[in-house]
Design a protein around this motif. Structure first.
Motif, PDB file in Angstrom:
ATOM      1  N   MET A  37      -9.275   9.024   4.175  1.00 35.56           N
ATOM      2  CA  MET A  37      -8.721   9.895   3.143  1.00 35.56           C
ATOM      3  C   MET A  37      -9.154   9.453   1.741  1.00 35.56           C
ATOM      4  N   ILE A  38      -9.381   8.171   1.542  1.00 33.29           N
ATOM      5  CA  ILE A  38      -9.899   7.700   0.252  1.00 33.29           C
ATOM      6  C   ILE A  38     -11.308   8.245   0.022  1.00 33.29           C
ATOM      7  N   TYR A  39     -12.085   8.331   1.108  1.00 33.42           N
ATOM      8  CA  TYR A  39     -13.419   8.930   0.991  1.00 33.42           C
ATOM      9  C   TYR A  39     -13.318  10.368   0.494  1.00 33.42           C
ATOM     10  N   SER A  40     -12.381  11.118   1.047  1.00 38.91           N
ATOM     11  CA  SER A  40     -12.195  12.503   0.608  1.00 38.91           C
ATOM     12  C   SER A  40     -11.730  12.560  -0.840  1.00 38.91           C
ATOM     13  N   ALA A  41     -10.811  11.668  -1.202  1.00 37.04           N
ATOM     14  CA  ALA A  41     -10.237  11.686  -2.550  1.00 37.04           C
ATOM     15  C   ALA A  41     -11.250  11.277  -3.619  1.00 37.04           C
ATOM     16  N   THR A  42     -12.245  10.475  -3.251  1.00 37.32           N
ATOM     17  CA  THR A  42     -13.227   9.990  -4.233  1.00 37.32           C
ATOM     18  C   THR A  42     -14.583  10.677  -4.096  1.00 37.32           C
ATOM     19  N   ARG A  43     -14.654  11.672  -3.226  1.00 38.50           N
ATOM     20  CA  ARG A  43     -15.938  12.369  -3.005  1.00 38.50           C
ATOM     21  C   ARG A  43     -16.438  13.047  -4.274  1.00 38.50           C
ATOM     22  N   SER A  44     -15.520  13.585  -5.064  1.00 43.51           N
ATOM     23  CA  SER A  44     -15.912  14.263  -6.299  1.00 43.51           C
ATOM     24  C   SER A  44     -16.414  13.283  -7.353  1.00 43.51           C
ATOM     25  N   LEU A  45     -16.126  11.998  -7.178  1.00 43.32           N
ATOM     26  CA  LEU A  45     -16.586  10.983  -8.133  1.00 43.32           C
ATOM     27  C   LEU A  45     -18.034  10.588  -7.880  1.00 43.32           C
ATOM     28  N   GLN A  46     -18.582  11.041  -6.758  1.00 41.20           N
ATOM     29  CA  GLN A  46     -19.980  10.791  -6.374  1.00 41.20           C
ATOM     30  C   GLN A  46     -20.297   9.300  -6.294  1.00 41.20           C
ATOM     31  N   THR A  47     -19.360   8.540  -5.756  1.00 40.67           N
ATOM     32  CA  THR A  47     -19.568   7.115  -5.499  1.00 40.67           C
ATOM     33  C   THR A  47     -18.716   6.695  -4.311  1.00 40.67           C
ATOM     34  N   ASN A  48     -19.245   5.788  -3.517  1.00 39.69           N
ATOM     35  CA  ASN A  48     -18.513   5.283  -2.367  1.00 39.69           C
ATOM     36  C   ASN A  48     -17.997   3.862  -2.595  1.00 39.69           C
ATOM     37  N   LEU A  49     -17.973   3.446  -3.853  1.00 38.74           N
ATOM     38  CA  LEU A  49     -17.543   2.090  -4.166  1.00 38.74           C
ATOM     39  C   LEU A  49     -16.128   1.825  -3.670  1.00 38.74           C
ATOM     40  N   ASN A  50     -15.221   2.783  -3.889  1.00 37.45           N
ATOM     41  CA  ASN A  50     -13.837   2.602  -3.459  1.00 37.45           C
ATOM     42  C   ASN A  50     -13.725   2.454  -1.946  1.00 37.45           C
ATOM     43  N   VAL A  51     -14.548   3.204  -1.224  1.00 34.56           N
ATOM     44  CA  VAL A  51     -14.543   3.132   0.234  1.00 34.56           C
ATOM     45  C   VAL A  51     -15.034   1.765   0.694  1.00 34.56           C
ATOM     46  N   PHE A  52     -16.081   1.252   0.053  1.00 33.91           N
ATOM     47  CA  PHE A  52     -16.621  -0.055   0.420  1.00 33.91           C
ATOM     48  C   PHE A  52     -15.609  -1.169   0.126  1.00 33.91           C
ATOM     49  N   VAL A  53     -14.952  -1.079  -1.028  1.00 36.12           N
ATOM     50  CA  VAL A  53     -13.970  -2.096  -1.394  1.00 36.12           C
ATOM     51  C   VAL A  53     -12.796  -2.085  -0.412  1.00 36.12           C
ATOM     52  N   GLN A  54     -12.312  -0.885  -0.092  1.00 36.12           N
ATOM     53  CA  GLN A  54     -11.182  -0.779   0.828  1.00 36.12           C
ATOM     54  C   GLN A  54     -11.573  -1.238   2.226  1.00 36.12           C
ATOM     55  N   SER A  55     -12.806  -0.958   2.638  1.00 34.58           N
ATOM     56  CA  SER A  55     -13.280  -1.407   3.948  1.00 34.58           C
ATOM     57  C   SER A  55     -13.362  -2.925   4.004  1.00 34.58           C
ATOM     58  N   GLY A  56     -13.844  -3.537   2.915  1.00 29.41           N
ATOM     59  CA  GLY A  56     -13.870  -4.996   2.853  1.00 29.41           C
ATOM     60  C   GLY A  56     -12.472  -5.585   2.904  1.00 29.41           C
ATOM     61  N   ALA A  57     -11.529  -4.926   2.208  1.00 29.09           N
ATOM     62  CA  ALA A  57     -10.137  -5.380   2.227  1.00 29.09           C
ATOM     63  C   ALA A  57      -9.545  -5.254   3.623  1.00 29.09           C
ATOM     64  N   LEU A  58      -9.941  -4.212   4.348  1.00 30.94           N
ATOM     65  CA  LEU A  58      -9.457  -4.019   5.715  1.00 30.94           C
ATOM     66  C   LEU A  58      -9.921  -5.153   6.632  1.00 30.94           C
ATOM     67  N   ILE A  59     -11.183  -5.529   6.513  1.00 29.42           N
ATOM     68  CA  ILE A  59     -11.712  -6.629   7.329  1.00 29.42           C
ATOM     69  C   ILE A  59     -10.990  -7.929   7.007  1.00 29.42           C
ATOM     70  N   LEU A  60     -10.844  -8.208   5.715  1.00 36.67           N
ATOM     71  CA  LEU A  60     -10.126  -9.413   5.293  1.00 36.67           C
ATOM     72  C   LEU A  60      -8.668  -9.353   5.746  1.00 36.67           C
ATOM     73  N   GLY A  61      -8.062  -8.181   5.598  1.00 35.90           N
ATOM     74  CA  GLY A  61      -6.665  -8.014   5.986  1.00 35.90           C
ATOM     75  C   GLY A  61      -6.443  -8.226   7.470  1.00 35.90           C
ATOM     76  N   CYS A  62      -7.357  -7.725   8.302  1.00 39.68           N
ATOM     77  CA  CYS A  62      -7.258  -7.919   9.754  1.00 39.68           C
ATOM     78  C   CYS A  62      -7.295  -9.399  10.106  1.00 39.68           C
ATOM     79  N   ALA A  63      -8.238 -10.107   9.480  1.00 43.55           N
ATOM     80  CA  ALA A  63      -8.355 -11.544   9.739  1.00 43.55           C
ATOM     81  C   ALA A  63      -7.085 -12.277   9.311  1.00 43.55           C
ATOM     82  N   MET A  64      -6.578 -11.935   8.136  1.00 40.80           N
ATOM     83  CA  MET A  64      -5.364 -12.579   7.623  1.00 40.80           C
ATOM     84  C   MET A  64      -4.146 -12.237   8.477  1.00 40.80           C
TER      85      MET A  64
END
Length: 380
Positions: A37-64
């Motif tokens: 849903m973040i991808y959809s919400a930031t699609r108009s911004l024409q950048t996937n930076l937020n998606v990449f950051v959240q994905s990295g946080a997800l990986i770190l969060g899973c490990a933690m």
């Protein structure tokens, strides 16, 4: 040798049974759905930076989350003072070097190069741990005035630092956790009623002398958003339009007009629920809220099964934290609560929030996993 091998297999089976797979899976599914849903919400911004950051946080969060789960939460009793000192230190640090992220200048973030953290989010889970331990030590004397004073001092230091940012939304989360834990510890109703009356009587004074102008405007906008449709009421009006136009089945993923045309502000953070409602409709919103409440239910259910007070209070504290976030965020998106900037757990964009929430779930998983008896020799 065969006997030992059978015992080993049986012990692994018991360990797997102790792991709360439902809570783990629902946490992962909500987090992954949040990135979608973040991808959809930031699609108009024409950048996937937020998606990449959240994905990295997800990986770190899973490990933690897994590390926290398999770490015996009772060992945290030896770290209570360092944890509390750490939470106070980061809240002081944000006042010294923190930066604001909005026009009101609230110092809520500390940035280290490209990495930003929100100390108040970290302090929430630290508070759950330290206050749960404090309460577990004194709950037999919970109704003694000196004990209550000590508990009030425990939360008061943190609330004071958060108020200086100022971050009213986070302060309310701390207060709600405090109330739920005190109620769980069977605080006398004479104190509950007295505090309730005092709190109600102090509302006008807090409104006039404590709240900032923008906070008062948010409250006025809550009661009548149309009074300032281009100012303080703009967020609520656009959010309600997005939720309403989604109707039953929604406009379809990536098809939301309010979302994709940029009318909805803060759409990937505070108002991600509005994006979900517009694009997936009432059905999608109900499924998401249902999943969140199932997660909260598992926290409270684990509290019932905890074999000691410390574990029980941790689970109640985590459940209370999640409950307030969901209630406030969904409420403000549909116009039933004032806008406070509280994120929706696992769904709103924010690396700190996601990692902290997954660590909080890891604490609940740890309580469930380390409940006794869990040794194979106790079972067989």
């Amino acid at each position: 040798m065969i006997f030992l091998k059978i015992k080993s297999v049986a012990k692994k089976s018991v360990m797997l049974m102790e792991f709360d797979w439902f809570l783990f899976i629902i946490t992962i599914l909500l987090s992954v759905f949040g990135i979608v849903m973040i991808y959809s919400a930031t699609r108009s911004l024409q950048t996937n930076l937020n998606v990449f950051v959240q994905s990295g946080a997800l990986i770190l969060g899973c490990a933690m989350m897994l590390i926290t789960c398999f770490f015996d939460y009772e060992q945290l009793k030896n770290l209570i003072k360092p944890i509390y000192i750490f939470s106070v230190a980061i809240l002081i640090l944000v006042l010294l070097i923190g930066i604001g992220t909005n026009e009101w200048g609230a110092k809520s973030w500390i940035r280290f190069g490209p990495i930003g953290i929100q100390p108040s989010e970290i302090a929430k889970v630290c508070f759950v741990i330290t206050f749960s331990y404090h309460l577990s030590k004194v709950h037999d004397d919970i109704n003694k005035p000196l004990v209550i004073l000590g508990l009030l001092l425990h939360i008061g230091v943190l609330l004071g630092l958060i108020a200086l940012q100022p971050d009213f939304g986070s302060a309310m989360v701390f207060v709600f956790i405090f109330i739920c834990l005190m109620f769980t510890a069977k605080l006398s109703y004479k104190y509950i009623i007295s505090v309730g009356v005092l709190a109600a009587a102090s509302v006008p004074l807090i409104y006039k002398y404590v709240l900032e102008d923008y906070q008062r405007n948010r409250i006025l906008a809550f009661f009548n958003p149309e009074s300032d449709p281009r100012g303080s009421g703009f967020h609520v009006i656009q959010s309600k339009i997005a939720v309403g136009t989604g109707q039953v089945w929604g406009k379809g993923y990536l098809q939301g007009i309010q979302n994709q045309m940029g009318y909805l502000p803060e759409k990937h953070t505070d108002f991600i629920f509005s994006v979900i409602s517009e694009e997936l409709g009432f059905i999608g919103a109900v499924v998401v809220v249902g999943a969140l409440f199932f997660l909260i239910y598992k926290c409270f259910k684990t509290a019932q099964k905890a074999d000691n007070a410390f574990g029980r209070y941790i689970c109640v504290g985590v459940g209370a934290m999640m409950l307030f976030h969901v209630f406030e965020n969904v409420g403000m998106c549909i116009g039933l609560m004032p806008v406070t900037g509280i994120p929706l757990p696992f769904l709103s964009y924010g690396g700190t929030s996601l990692v902290v929430n997954m660590v909080a779930v890891g604490l609940v998983l740890s309580v469930s996993y380390h409940n006794k008896p869990r040794s194979v020799f106790d079972v067989y």
